[in-house]
Design a protein around this motif. Structure first.
Motif, mmCIF file in Angstrom:
data_model
loop_
_atom_site.group_PDB
_atom_site.id
_atom_site.type_symbol
_atom_site.label_atom_id
_atom_site.label_comp_id
_atom_site.label_asym_id
_atom_site.label_seq_id
_atom_site.Cartn_x
_atom_site.Cartn_y
_atom_site.Cartn_z
ATOM 1 N N ALA A 19 -25.697 -2.228 -38.413
ATOM 2 C CA ALA A 19 -26.601 -2.241 -37.255
ATOM 3 C C ALA A 19 -27.953 -2.838 -37.636
ATOM 4 O O ALA A 19 -28.515 -3.638 -36.878
ATOM 5 N N CYS A 20 -28.462 -2.475 -38.796
ATOM 6 C CA CYS A 20 -29.737 -3.043 -39.270
ATOM 7 C C CYS A 20 -29.625 -4.549 -39.467
ATOM 8 O O CYS A 20 -30.548 -5.300 -39.138
ATOM 9 N N LEU A 21 -28.489 -4.988 -40.007
ATOM 10 C CA LEU A 21 -28.270 -6.424 -40.198
ATOM 11 C C LEU A 21 -28.236 -7.148 -38.855
ATOM 12 O O LEU A 21 -28.852 -8.202 -38.692
ATOM 13 N N GLU A 22 -27.506 -6.582 -37.900
ATOM 14 C CA GLU A 22 -27.370 -7.215 -36.589
ATOM 15 C C GLU A 22 -28.709 -7.289 -35.850
ATOM 16 O O GLU A 22 -28.948 -8.217 -35.083
ATOM 17 N N GLU A 23 -29.563 -6.301 -36.094
ATOM 18 C CA GLU A 23 -30.860 -6.257 -35.413
ATOM 19 C C GLU A 23 -31.968 -6.919 -36.230
ATOM 20 O O GLU A 23 -33.143 -6.841 -35.868
ATOM 21 N N ASN A 24 -31.575 -7.546 -37.336
ATOM 22 C CA ASN A 24 -32.541 -8.216 -38.228
ATOM 23 C C ASN A 24 -33.663 -7.280 -38.674
ATOM 24 O O ASN A 24 -34.823 -7.669 -38.759
ATOM 25 N N LYS A 25 -33.294 -6.037 -38.982
ATOM 26 C CA LYS A 25 -34.293 -5.053 -39.398
ATOM 27 C C LYS A 25 -34.469 -4.984 -40.918
ATOM 28 O O LYS A 25 -35.308 -4.239 -41.398
ATOM 29 N N LEU A 26 -33.665 -5.713 -41.652
ATOM 30 C CA LEU A 26 -33.784 -5.712 -43.112
ATOM 31 C C LEU A 26 -34.607 -6.911 -43.547
ATOM 32 O O LEU A 26 -34.411 -8.018 -43.061
ATOM 33 N N ASP A 27 -35.510 -6.656 -44.481
ATOM 34 C CA ASP A 27 -36.220 -7.816 -44.994
ATOM 35 C C ASP A 27 -35.418 -8.418 -46.148
ATOM 36 O O ASP A 27 -34.466 -7.831 -46.641
ATOM 37 N N VAL A 28 -35.779 -9.591 -46.533
ATOM 38 C CA VAL A 28 -35.031 -10.358 -47.529
ATOM 39 C C VAL A 28 -34.874 -9.584 -48.841
ATOM 40 O O VAL A 28 -33.835 -9.655 -49.482
ATOM 41 N N ASP A 29 -35.880 -8.825 -49.211
ATOM 42 C CA ASP A 29 -35.827 -8.075 -50.459
ATOM 43 C C ASP A 29 -34.742 -6.996 -50.436
ATOM 44 O O ASP A 29 -34.190 -6.634 -51.466
ATOM 45 N N GLU A 30 -34.449 -6.466 -49.266
ATOM 46 C CA GLU A 30 -33.434 -5.416 -49.137
ATOM 47 C C GLU A 30 -32.027 -5.964 -48.926
ATOM 48 O O GLU A 30 -31.051 -5.252 -49.151
ATOM 49 N N LEU A 31 -31.937 -7.184 -48.458
ATOM 50 C CA LEU A 31 -30.661 -7.739 -48.011
ATOM 51 C C LEU A 31 -29.563 -7.674 -49.075
ATOM 52 O O LEU A 31 -28.486 -7.143 -48.824
ATOM 53 N N ALA A 32 -29.825 -8.188 -50.269
ATOM 54 C CA ALA A 32 -28.793 -8.199 -51.316
ATOM 55 C C ALA A 32 -28.386 -6.783 -51.702
ATOM 56 O O ALA A 32 -27.192 -6.509 -51.901
#
Length: 66
Positions: A19-32
């Motif tokens: 859900a966070c991914l779909e809503e673009n709520k993660l910043d690049v540092d958290e993504l991986a």
């Protein structure tokens, strides 16, 4: 992943991260980190399903032998 986790908890965490991914709520540092965590959770769920399937099959075989 050595933590004590239920299938239900793992699925809920996967859904939360997706859900966070779909809503673009993660910043690049958290993504991986989050993608890696989802990968671990999916592996855990697959193993849990496989183990449960084997256990049920063994129970059914035992019932047939009686």
């Amino acid at each position: 992943m050595k933590e004590k986790l239920s299938y239900k908890e793992a699925m809920a965490e996967i859904e939360q991260i997706v859900a966070c991914l779909e809503e673009n709520k993660l910043d690049v540092d958290e993504l991986a980190v989050k993608v890696k965590r989802v990968s671990e959770l999916i592996a855990f769920c697959k193993a849990k399903l496989h183990d449960t399937e084997e256990e049920v099959e063994n129970i059914l075989k035992t019932m047939e032998e009686e």
